[in-house]
Design a protein around this motif. Structure first.
Motif, PDB file in Angstrom:
ATOM      1  N   LEU A 294       0.759  -1.279  -0.109  1.00 53.75           N
ATOM      2  CA  LEU A 294      -0.010   0.073  -0.031  1.00 53.75           C
ATOM      3  C   LEU A 294       0.801   1.370  -0.087  1.00 53.75           C
ATOM      4  N   ILE A 295       1.920   1.267   0.617  1.00 58.08           N
ATOM      5  CA  ILE A 295       2.605   2.363   0.800  1.00 58.08           C
ATOM      6  C   ILE A 295       3.721   2.539  -0.624  1.00 58.08           C
TER       7      ILE A 295
ATOM      8  N   VAL B  96       2.407  -4.384   9.599  1.00 58.73           N
ATOM      9  CA  VAL B  96       2.473  -3.106   9.656  1.00 58.73           C
ATOM     10  C   VAL B  96       2.996  -2.637  11.111  1.00 58.73           C
TER      11      VAL B  96
ATOM     12  N   ILE C 160       2.789  -1.943   3.863  1.00 59.74           N
ATOM     13  CA  ILE C 160       1.475  -2.605   4.413  1.00 59.74           C
ATOM     14  C   ILE C 160       1.259  -3.443   3.261  1.00 59.74           C
TER      15      ILE C 160
ATOM     16  N   PHE D 187      -0.318  -6.134   1.009  1.00 63.55           N
ATOM     17  CA  PHE D 187      -1.845  -6.629   0.514  1.00 63.55           C
ATOM     18  C   PHE D 187      -1.867  -7.317  -0.476  1.00 63.55           C
TER      19      PHE D 187
END
Lengths: 99, 1057
Positions: free
Chosen positions: B175-176, B209, B221, B223
């Protein structure tokens, strides 16, 4: 940032704006502070939150993790439909308690 | 035992590979023959299995032996007609053949691969027992790669997804890093991936996380998504845009393997984990592509039972590193090599002897040999496209079977040859398109029956050469695509505005499906069901320098055309230069070159929104200045001192014209700020170097990239040349505007422009400016429909321009002022023995008196049967243009109206009213023809031009007739029918929209009561052919527009009869 209730065991945050990278730093510090006070029941009021970006999700998960370590839970209320769908797809509804 | 060490084994593998190569298509042929088996064919497959078995036994490859043995048994039963080859049986045989191929390629590991499922399936076939049904509710755990979590999902769901032709991937994105840092939001990301597939399951690895105490900005993060899509592994990352190592494919055996895993990595043998899909093999092997490979591709087949592996892999050494080359081609190469040696010897000798003449001669000789050698070697790289196309029968068969459709695939042009690199790269896009045709294009048999089509759908695959390019057409006779719905969907997705959509042609609308982010499998299925990954297909083809285009007719089918260059290594291209740098534009992208002379720049370049466009044959072409896009300073060559100077014009159409006040003083101001009215006032300095001469002319290269055509403004155009493409270095990889580089004859480097990339950099889309384009197209159409007027322009006073219809002019005489005689208060001219009455316009109309000049003109007209002369002054010119006549503003006696001609307001002389005013006695009253009942005759007058309609109507009404007007032929015909008993004469224009005068006449003549009605055609200039044609369809007379007298005379004559 308006804070609603001030009880020793419960705390509600109301960011009132999008939970995105630019505000995550402050938000995290505030959450941290509350946790240090030993509050285990934290609710985030999503009113006026239209968007949550990756950093936002990160801070929410981190808060969940921190709370879980302490035996608490993170709750979310007034979640807009878009964000609700996002949480649902990402299976975050299993992590956060969506009120 | 290693393959490299053992020649015998390698020979066996190559031989078996050849045996297997044909097995697939042979099995399919057996299937289609059904009970009526072709013994020879079955025997062929049988023998192939038998030979493989024999060799395997000898080599100790027990698994291969066993599997081929069992296949042989089943084939034996088919041959003996103990078994009818139905699709199920063939399916099992096909899968077994796939596994067999895999086993053979990985021969040294083959004994460790589990083949029991296939053996069991084959045995059960030969024993007449079908295999057990899979437990529907069974669930499987799919491990996250590199993480200790799993997805739990029912097998049924997975196999359902596969049946629909999906691949299943496990994708880990961060996610980052993959979302936040790429300026995306999670919602956007999820929407995007849901457009192209289905998220079966996903999880955030919340553990990694960490807690609030850790620094979020540094952490990940992860995913993880379990994702089903029909995109092939080679294309999947276009959607996700993550690290390639984070993409995994879920194989048929439910193992998870990296998409990127390369063959050269060690092949792990446990549980058949060596599954690697062909797509990335092609990528990894592209560099060393002297390989002729049997293209076998991951085909998601309905899994009746767990299949350990149906994939094809190539051994580390590659079984097919050998390449079949025609012997005659090799001979040719040898000969050329021999020549080369001779040439070299000659050259060396000549150099030693310093014999310049011989050096030159052998230089030429070597040049010749080199080109021939290059050609010959290129030929060896050319591979028949059949290598790719021939796998489609299987793909189509499997897919059709899963979808419950009946499909007939027709392949044409397998022999067309293409460079190997291109051939490999089109594999994915083609597969995608073919699957789309079968999946979404064709209807189910039921639907087809309802629509009265043959239940068996047709898919055509056709390859052919045209204009130095290879064309591939994929067409189906399915339901086609509804451009309107596609456009509506695009509007809904905010990909274009409603206005834009309205302005689009049907074809443009259909091509919308190539827009990135256009459509999704589910959501568009009710529209057309296409569009999944079509943008990806387009991107891939663009990379190859190819062009793709769609044609679709609702209910009849869709045709997708792909144009590809023959080879990527050497391409013909156009050289251009801009800002002193040379660039090459591939000929494939080139439509035409054109130059706008400096004088026309301002007229032809328009601004639509922010975009500058040029009118080109009724279309608007968006323009890009190359220097702007690639960020160079514009330069130009000064026409006087031949030096290049920097160009500071902001707008393309800016220029300094000779009309500009700057040049009136015949000197150029140093650098004062001048704002001109006709140009937007700009704050920058207008220095003396701004151009106004020929260097202001624009050189435009019109380039074409599939749907988009635009003009690239460059400084200079050079020759076209064949260039050798050199890839750009790693550091320049992200320069979107360049496709590569080449080294020119003089040793300098020229960059090859990527025209698609340039258009992206300039944010150009084909949709931009469409409104205006539409308008222009309409204007053009309008112009074409409108009558072209022939006018004679002249002056009376020096600054007033006049015009008269050229058709009325008899001739023009030059006279001296002294030739004019004034007799009895009237001006006359002695002329051919008679007196020609002279008039001038100011006698009647309120205009300036005729210029006081010695030389005058007399324009001779015939009015009321007499010749009259109109005095005029030069300049005199005849024009043929469509002009818009304003018949109100400047109308007065003697002047019928005005128009803008040559940028001047021009008064149009009404010669009849002029003469009538001065000599009313010339116009004797004609009696008005009345019909039997004593009513005035009614004339129907068809004419599309407002001006002429009102003008001629006035003439006729002035005479006393009743006039019914019609704007075009269709309306006229309609009015004729409505007024059958009234209309007694038809006057019609020839050129009219919707229905022209000829057609109108023809149709009118067919109406009983009008079979003998007089029809008079009015034209500006009647040509011989027109008159003949008119006679044929039944036009009685031709009159020139605005020749009032003759027209009325003619009407009178006809009505009197």
């Amino acid at each position: 940032m308006p804070k609603t209730k001030k009880k020793p065991t419960k705390k509600t945050f109301k960011p009132g704006k999008d939970i995105i990278a630019s505000m995550v730093g402050d938000f995290r510090k505030k959450l941290q502070k509350v946790l240090e006070q030993g509050i285990k029941d934290i609710t985030i009021d999503f009113s006026n939150v239209a968007e949550v970006d990756s950093m936002g999700i990160g801070v929410l998960i981190a808060a969940c993790n921190s709370l879980e370590n302490e035996g608490g839970t993170l709750k979310a209320k007034n979640v807009s439909e878009n964000i609700y769908l996002l949480f649902k797809i990402m299976k975050l509804d299993q992590k956060l308690v969506l009120l | 035992m290693s393959i490299q060490d053992d020649d015998t084994l390698r020979l066996y593998i190559e031989e078996s590979g050849e045996h297997l190569a044909d097995i697939e298509n042979d099995l399919l042929a057996i299937e289609s023959a059904g009970a009526d088996i072709d013994e020879e064919l079955v025997n062929k497959v049988f023998r192939a299995a038998h030979s493989i078995k024999g060799g395997a036994g000898f080599m100790g490859l027990n698994n291969i032996k066993e599997l081929s043995h069992k296949m042989e048994n089943v084939l034996g039963m088919i041959r003996e007609r103990e078994m009818v080859p139905n699709p199920e049986i063939i399916n099992i045989l096909l899968m077994a053949a796939d596994v067999l191929r895999n086993l053979i390629i990985n021969a040294d590991a083959s004994n460790d691969i589990d083949i029991s499922d296939h053996v069991r399936a084959l045995v059960s076939l030969s024993e007449g027992v079908t295999s057990d049904e899979e437990d529907e509710s069974e669930v499987v755990d799919i491990p996250f790669p590199n993480r200790d979590e799993v997805f739990t999902i029912s097998k049924n769901e997975i196999s359902n997804m596969r049946k629909k032709g999906n691949f299943i991937y496990v994708v880990e994105c961060d996610l980052i890093n993959d979302i936040q840092l790429k300026d995306k939001t999670p919602t956007e990301f999820i929407n995007k991936i849901e457009e192209s597939g289905v998220i079966l399951d996903c999880k955030i690895d919340t553990k990694s996380v960490g807690t609030l105490d850790e620094d979020l900005f540094k952490s990940n993060i992860p995913f993880v998504i379990l994702y089903a899509t029909i995109l092939e592994p080679g294309m999947i990352n276009v959607i996700f845009d993550v690290k390639e190592t984070h993409l995994f494919v879920l194989e048929e055996d439910l193992t998870v393997n990296p998409v990127t895993e390369s063959v050269s990595n060690e092949v792990s043998v446990s549980e058949g984990q060596e599954a690697i899909t062909i797509e990335e093999e092609i990528q990894t092997e592209r560099e060393e592509s002297q390989v002729e490979d049997i293209h076998t591709v991951t085909i998601p087949v309905q899994v009746e039972e767990p299949v350990s592996d149906i994939k094809t892999t190539k051994g580390p050494t590659g079984v097919d590193t050998s390449l079949r080359v025609n012997v005659s081609l090799l001979d040719n190469l040898m000969t050329l090599a021999g020549e080369l040696v001779l040439g070299r010897n000659q050259l060396l000798q000549a150099i030693t002897q310093k014999d310049n003449h011989t050096i030159e001669a052998s230089g030429q000789h070597l040049d010749l040999i080199t080109s021939e050698l290059q050609g010959a070697i290129m030929m060896t790289r050319m591979q028949p496209i059949g290598n790719v196309l021939n796998k489609f029968p299987r793909v189509v068969r499997d897919l059709a079977r899963n979808l419950g459709k009946e499909v007939n695939l027709i392949i044409e042009g397998e022999g067309v040859e293409l460079d190997k690199t291109i051939l490999e790269a089109i594999n994915d896009p083609l597969t995608h398109l073919v699957r789309n045709s079968v999946d979404h294009g064709l209807e189910t048999p039921d639907e087809r029956r309802k629509r009265g089509k043959d239940e068996v759908g047709q898919v055509f695959l056709k390859a052919f050469h045209e204009a130095g390019q290879v064309n591939i057409e994929i067409s189906d006779d399915g339901k086609g695509m509804d451009g309107g719905k596609l456009a509506a969907a695009a509007v809904e997705k905010n990909l274009l505005s409603e206005q834009q959509a309205m302005a689009m042609s049907e074809k443009e609308k259909v091509n919308l499906i190539f827009l990135p982010g256009f459509s999704t499998a589910e959501k568009v299925s009710d529209v057309s069901g296409r569009g999944v990954g079509m943008d990806v297909v387009k991107t891939n083809l663009d990379k190859l320098g190819g062009v793709v285009d769609i044609d679709s007719t609702i209910g009849e089918g869709t045709t997708i055309r792909i144009k590809l260059p023959l080879t990527l290594a050497i391409i013909p291209s156009q050289l251009i230069s801009t800002a002193g740098e040379r660039y090459a534009i591939p000929q494939v992208n080139l439509e035409e070159l054109f130059r706008i002379p400096a004088a026309q720049v301002k007229d032809r370049i328009e601004k639509v929104g922010d975009a500058e466009v040029v009118r080109l044959r009724g279309n608007l072409l968006p323009l890009i200045r190359l220097t702007d896009v690639i960020g160079l300073d514009s330069e130009y060559i000064d026409p006087y001192d031949k030096e290049s100077k920097s160009d500071r014009r902001k707008n393309i159409s800016d220029r300094r014209s000779k009309k500009s006040p700057l040049f009136n003083e015949d000197q150029e101001p140093e650098s004062e700020e001048i704002s001109l009215n006709d140009e937007e006032s700009e704050s920058y300095e207008r220095g003396p170097e701004r151009r106004y001469h020929s260097s202001s002319a624009l050189n435009i290269v019109v380039v074409y990239t599939g749907a988009l055509k635009y003009g690239l403004i460059v400084d200079e155009l050079h020759d076209s040349e064949e260039i050798v493409v050199k890839p750009l270095g790693r550091d320049l990889k992200y320069c979107e505007g360049y496709a590569g580089a080449t080294i020119m004859g003089d040793g300098r480097v020229a960059l090859i422009l990527d025209v698609a990339g340039l258009s992206r950099m300039a944010n150009l889309t084909s949709l931009d400016g469409t409104d205006r384009a539409h308008e222009v197209a309409r204007e053009q159409q309008f112009k074409n429909q409108k009558d072209v007027q022939s006018m004679l322009i002249f002056r009376n006073a020096e600054d007033e321009q006049f015009a008269a219809p050229l058709g009325l002019v008899e001739r023009i005489e030059k006279i001296k002022r002294t030739d004019i005689e004034e007799v009895g208060g009237k001006k006359v001219l002695q002329y051919r023995g008679t007196s020609l009455p002279l008039f001038s316009i100011e006698q009647v109309a309120n205009v300036k008196p005729i210029a006081d000049k010695e030389d005058l003109l007399v324009i001779v007209f015939i009015v009321a049967g007499r010749e009259i002369g109109l005095l005029a002054t030069p300049p005199l010119d005849a024009i043929e243009e469509s002009i818009v006549i304003d018949n109100t503003t400047l109308k007065q006696t003697g002047i019928m109206g005005s128009a803008i001609i040559r940028e001047l307001t021009t008064l149009i002389v009404d010669i009849f009213s002029l003469v009538e005013e001065i000599n009313p006695e010339w116009f004797g009253d004609r009696e008005i023809v009345k019909n039997m009942d004593g009513e005035t005759a009614t004339i129907l007058y068809a004419e599309d031009s407002n001006f002429f309609r009102s003008q001629v109507r006035e003439y006729m009404e002035g005479e006393g007739y009743n006039v019914i007007e019609a704007e075009d032929g269709v309306i006229a015909l309609d009015l004729m029918k409505k007024n059958v008993d009234k209309v007694t004469l038809l006057v019609t224009d020839i050129e009219m929209p919707n229905m022209d005068g000829f057609e109108l006449t023809e149709k009118v003549r067919k109406i009983d009561s009008f079979s003998s009605i007089p029809i008079i055609a009015l034209t500006t200039m009647a040509s011989e052919e027109d008159i003949i044609r008119g006679k044929e369809v039944g036009i009685n007379d031709y009159q020139i527009k605005l020749d009032k007298e003759k027209l009325l005379e003619s009407i009178y004559n006809f009505l009197k009869k």
